[in-house]
Design a protein around this motif. Structure first.
Motif, PDB file in Angstrom:
ATOM      1  N   PRO A   1      -5.772   1.475  -7.106  1.00  0.00           N
ATOM      2  CA  PRO A   1      -4.516   1.223  -7.831  1.00  0.00           C
ATOM      3  C   PRO A   1      -4.754   0.682  -9.240  1.00  0.00           C
ATOM      4  O   PRO A   1      -3.971   0.971 -10.150  1.00  0.00           O
ATOM      5  N   GLN A   2      -5.853  -0.074  -9.416  1.00  0.00           N
ATOM      6  CA  GLN A   2      -6.117  -0.641 -10.754  1.00  0.00           C
ATOM      7  C   GLN A   2      -6.552   0.426 -11.764  1.00  0.00           C
ATOM      8  O   GLN A   2      -6.582   0.177 -12.964  1.00  0.00           O
ATOM      9  N   GLY A   3      -6.856   1.638 -11.255  1.00  0.00           N
ATOM     10  CA  GLY A   3      -7.185   2.763 -12.135  1.00  0.00           C
ATOM     11  C   GLY A   3      -6.077   3.796 -12.151  1.00  0.00           C
ATOM     12  O   GLY A   3      -6.272   4.926 -12.597  1.00  0.00           O
ATOM     13  N   PHE A   4      -4.915   3.429 -11.618  1.00  0.00           N
ATOM     14  CA  PHE A   4      -3.764   4.336 -11.571  1.00  0.00           C
ATOM     15  C   PHE A   4      -2.626   3.639 -12.302  1.00  0.00           C
ATOM     16  O   PHE A   4      -1.908   2.817 -11.729  1.00  0.00           O
ATOM     17  N   LEU A   5      -2.495   3.959 -13.574  1.00  0.00           N
ATOM     18  CA  LEU A   5      -1.538   3.277 -14.445  1.00  0.00           C
ATOM     19  C   LEU A   5      -0.261   4.098 -14.564  1.00  0.00           C
ATOM     20  O   LEU A   5      -0.319   5.293 -14.867  1.00  0.00           O
ATOM     21  N   VAL A   6       0.876   3.463 -14.310  1.00  0.00           N
ATOM     22  CA  VAL A   6       2.144   4.176 -14.481  1.00  0.00           C
ATOM     23  C   VAL A   6       2.936   3.570 -15.639  1.00  0.00           C
ATOM     24  O   VAL A   6       2.805   2.385 -15.939  1.00  0.00           O
ATOM     25  N   LEU A   7       3.719   4.425 -16.270  1.00  0.00           N
ATOM     26  CA  LEU A   7       4.612   4.004 -17.352  1.00  0.00           C
ATOM     27  C   LEU A   7       6.037   4.208 -16.867  1.00  0.00           C
ATOM     28  O   LEU A   7       6.417   5.318 -16.467  1.00  0.00           O
ATOM     29  N   GLU A   8       6.802   3.122 -16.893  1.00  0.00           N
ATOM     30  CA  GLU A   8       8.203   3.172 -16.462  1.00  0.00           C
ATOM     31  C   GLU A   8       9.135   2.991 -17.642  1.00  0.00           C
ATOM     32  O   GLU A   8       8.867   2.192 -18.531  1.00  0.00           O
ATOM     33  N   LEU A   9      10.242   3.699 -17.590  1.00  0.00           N
ATOM     34  CA  LEU A   9      11.320   3.491 -18.566  1.00  0.00           C
ATOM     35  C   LEU A   9      12.584   3.232 -17.760  1.00  0.00           C
ATOM     36  O   LEU A   9      12.972   4.084 -16.948  1.00  0.00           O
ATOM     37  N   GLY A  10      13.182   2.081 -17.933  1.00  0.00           N
ATOM     38  CA  GLY A  10      14.412   1.755 -17.207  1.00  0.00           C
ATOM     39  C   GLY A  10      14.261   1.900 -15.706  1.00  0.00           C
ATOM     40  O   GLY A  10      15.158   2.389 -15.032  1.00  0.00           O
ATOM     41  N   GLY A  11      13.093   1.509 -15.166  1.00  0.00           N
ATOM     42  CA  GLY A  11      12.873   1.502 -13.722  1.00  0.00           C
ATOM     43  C   GLY A  11      12.434   2.842 -13.144  1.00  0.00           C
ATOM     44  O   GLY A  11      12.271   2.965 -11.929  1.00  0.00           O
ATOM     45  N   ARG A  12      12.230   3.857 -13.997  1.00  0.00           N
ATOM     46  CA  ARG A  12      11.812   5.168 -13.493  1.00  0.00           C
ATOM     47  C   ARG A  12      10.470   5.538 -14.109  1.00  0.00           C
ATOM     48  O   ARG A  12      10.291   5.414 -15.326  1.00  0.00           O
ATOM     49  N   ILE A  13       9.541   6.013 -13.271  1.00  0.00           N
ATOM     50  CA  ILE A  13       8.231   6.421 -13.784  1.00  0.00           C
ATOM     51  C   ILE A  13       8.393   7.704 -14.599  1.00  0.00           C
ATOM     52  O   ILE A  13       9.009   8.667 -14.133  1.00  0.00           O
ATOM     53  N   VAL A  14       7.822   7.704 -15.805  1.00  0.00           N
ATOM     54  CA  VAL A  14       7.899   8.921 -16.639  1.00  0.00           C
ATOM     55  C   VAL A  14       6.516   9.492 -16.946  1.00  0.00           C
ATOM     56  O   VAL A  14       6.415  10.591 -17.506  1.00  0.00           O
ATOM     57  N   GLY A  15       5.465   8.757 -16.581  1.00  0.00           N
ATOM     58  CA  GLY A  15       4.124   9.287 -16.820  1.00  0.00           C
ATOM     59  C   GLY A  15       3.076   8.406 -16.181  1.00  0.00           C
ATOM     60  O   GLY A  15       3.368   7.275 -15.789  1.00  0.00           O
ATOM     61  N   PHE A  16       1.863   8.936 -16.058  1.00  0.00           N
ATOM     62  CA  PHE A  16       0.790   8.139 -15.453  1.00  0.00           C
ATOM     63  C   PHE A  16      -0.583   8.693 -15.808  1.00  0.00           C
ATOM     64  O   PHE A  16      -0.716   9.842 -16.253  1.00  0.00           O
ATOM     65  N   ILE A  17      -1.581   7.840 -15.611  1.00  0.00           N
ATOM     66  CA  ILE A  17      -2.992   8.237 -15.715  1.00  0.00           C
ATOM     67  C   ILE A  17      -3.649   7.769 -14.440  1.00  0.00           C
ATOM     68  O   ILE A  17      -3.451   6.622 -14.030  1.00  0.00           O
ATOM     69  N   ASN A  18      -4.420   8.647 -13.769  1.00  0.00           N
ATOM     70  CA  ASN A  18      -5.183   8.162 -12.611  1.00  0.00           C
ATOM     71  C   ASN A  18      -6.658   8.490 -12.756  1.00  0.00           C
ATOM     72  O   ASN A  18      -7.046   9.341 -13.556  1.00  0.00           O
ATOM     73  N   SER A  19      -7.469   7.761 -11.987  1.00  0.00           N
ATOM     74  CA  SER A  19      -8.915   7.815 -12.221  1.00  0.00           C
ATOM     75  C   SER A  19      -9.685   7.352 -10.991  1.00  0.00           C
ATOM     76  O   SER A  19      -9.096   6.893 -10.008  1.00  0.00           O
ATOM     77  N   GLY A  20     -11.013   7.466 -11.080  1.00  0.00           N
ATOM     78  CA  GLY A  20     -11.911   6.917 -10.068  1.00  0.00           C
ATOM     79  C   GLY A  20     -13.085   6.268 -10.782  1.00  0.00           C
ATOM     80  O   GLY A  20     -13.276   6.474 -11.988  1.00  0.00           O
ATOM     81  N   GLY A  21     -13.872   5.485 -10.036  1.00  0.00           N
ATOM     82  CA  GLY A  21     -15.037   4.827 -10.622  1.00  0.00           C
ATOM     83  C   GLY A  21     -16.310   5.490 -10.127  1.00  0.00           C
ATOM     84  O   GLY A  21     -16.404   5.849  -8.951  1.00  0.00           O
ATOM     85  N   ALA A  22     -17.291   5.671 -11.042  1.00  0.00           N
ATOM     86  CA  ALA A  22     -18.533   6.342 -10.643  1.00  0.00           C
ATOM     87  C   ALA A  22     -19.741   5.689 -11.302  1.00  0.00           C
ATOM     88  O   ALA A  22     -19.713   5.395 -12.501  1.00  0.00           O
ATOM     89  N   ASP A  23     -20.788   5.456 -10.498  1.00  0.00           N
ATOM     90  CA  ASP A  23     -22.042   4.964 -11.082  1.00  0.00           C
ATOM     91  C   ASP A  23     -22.728   6.102 -11.818  1.00  0.00           C
ATOM     92  O   ASP A  23     -23.246   5.939 -12.906  1.00  0.00           O
ATOM     93  N   ASN A  24     -22.710   7.261 -11.152  1.00  0.00           N
ATOM     94  CA  ASN A  24     -23.380   8.425 -11.710  1.00  0.00           C
ATOM     95  C   ASN A  24     -22.317   9.509 -11.906  1.00  0.00           C
ATOM     96  O   ASN A  24     -21.840  10.080 -10.928  1.00  0.00           O
ATOM     97  N   VAL A  25     -21.925   9.768 -13.136  1.00  0.00           N
ATOM     98  CA  VAL A  25     -20.805  10.671 -13.388  1.00  0.00           C
ATOM     99  C   VAL A  25     -21.258  12.135 -13.338  1.00  0.00           C
ATOM    100  O   VAL A  25     -22.143  12.538 -14.085  1.00  0.00           O
ATOM    101  N   VAL A  26     -20.627  12.906 -12.445  1.00  0.00           N
ATOM    102  CA  VAL A  26     -20.875  14.356 -12.376  1.00  0.00           C
ATOM    103  C   VAL A  26     -19.501  15.014 -12.496  1.00  0.00           C
ATOM    104  O   VAL A  26     -18.752  15.108 -11.526  1.00  0.00           O
ATOM    105  N   MET A  27     -19.168  15.451 -13.707  1.00  0.00           N
ATOM    106  CA  MET A  27     -17.786  15.861 -13.974  1.00  0.00           C
ATOM    107  C   MET A  27     -17.331  17.084 -13.182  1.00  0.00           C
ATOM    108  O   MET A  27     -16.151  17.223 -12.895  1.00  0.00           O
ATOM    109  N   ALA A  28     -18.252  17.987 -12.864  1.00  0.00           N
ATOM    110  CA  ALA A  28     -17.845  19.217 -12.168  1.00  0.00           C
ATOM    111  C   ALA A  28     -17.718  19.011 -10.656  1.00  0.00           C
ATOM    112  O   ALA A  28     -17.439  19.958  -9.919  1.00  0.00           O
ATOM    113  N   ASP A  29     -17.894  17.761 -10.185  1.00  0.00           N
ATOM    114  CA  ASP A  29     -17.860  17.460  -8.751  1.00  0.00           C
ATOM    115  C   ASP A  29     -16.415  17.468  -8.239  1.00  0.00           C
ATOM    116  O   ASP A  29     -15.656  16.532  -8.452  1.00  0.00           O
ATOM    117  N   GLU A  30     -16.017  18.542  -7.565  1.00  0.00           N
ATOM    118  CA  GLU A  30     -14.633  18.682  -7.064  1.00  0.00           C
ATOM    119  C   GLU A  30     -14.297  17.613  -6.032  1.00  0.00           C
ATOM    120  O   GLU A  30     -13.168  17.138  -5.956  1.00  0.00           O
TER     121      GLU A  30
END
Ligand code: COA
Length: 166
Positions: free
Chosen positions: A45-74
């Motif tokens: 949840p600390q890597g899932f940021l939401v933006l609210e306007l007047g109590g309604r979510i209008v956008g977000f960014i989500n993510s994960g944490g990695a020691d070894n980043v492999v971007m093509a890893d589905e």
């Protein structure tokens, strides 16, 4: 009058609304499933940021944490190998409700996300994007790394990174 933007970590009850935005903004199978969104909220949840306007979510960014980043890893999109304490963060979605696009909200979201990750002591933020968004992320301060090995959704992708110097 436009309400003040409010930023917060996502909670499980936000999954349905975030999924609604995800499928309205991303084309075809680029969109994450409801299960994946719920999983990302539950696991990081600390890597899932939401933006609210007047109590309604209008956008977000989500993510994960990695020691070894492999971007093509589905599998990482389902947070296989995710470590919340890892020094590197991998962004999976940056999304604004189409009804609210073009008003600077992704810029606000990204600025807040970067500040939070820096405050959490992260060293890098990574993401993959399509050709059309390379310029957008450069504007946010990301550096182009290389064309991606992923052909997710049958499209060409590019890897970008932000490195914090401290
Ligand atoms: C990409 C997205 C998040 C941008 O959100 P937004 O709130 O409309 O963006 P902003 O209003 O903050 O615009 C930021 C800047 O990027 C530019 N921009 C916005 N969308 C863009 C796009 N698709 N391609 C290139 N530049 C774009 C804007 O012109 C603006 O530039 P400016 O600061 O010089 O005016 C939004 O269009 C979206 O959700 N798209 C669908 C999901 C997606 O593709 N996300 C990107 C993942 S790789």
């Amino acid at each position: 009058m436009t309400p003040e933007p409010l930023f917060r970590d996502a909670v499980p009850a936000d999954a349905a609304r975030c999924y609604e935005i995800e499928i309205s903004a991303y084309e075809g199978d680029e969109a994450a499933t409801l299960d994946k969104i719920a999983l990302r909220i539950g696991e990081y949840p600390q890597g899932f940021l939401v933006l609210e306007l007047g109590g309604r979510i209008v956008g977000f960014i989500n993510s994960g944490g990695a020691d070894n980043v492999v971007m093509a890893d589905e599998a990482f999109k389902e947070l296989v190998g995710h470590d919340p304490d890892a020094e590197n963060v991998v962004i999976m979605s940056v999304v604004v409700d189409p009804a609210f696009q073009g008003q600077g909200y992704s810029t606000l979201l990204m600025r807040e996300f970067i500040a939070r990750m820096r405050a959490m002591g992260k060293k890098t933020i990574h993401l993959m994007c399509r050709d059309s968004h390379v310029g957008l992320y450069e504007k946010f301060g990301y550096r182009y790394v290389k064309p991606s090995e992923s052909d997710h959704g049958g499209l060409a992708w590019h890897e970008m990174v932000m490195e914090f110097s401290r």
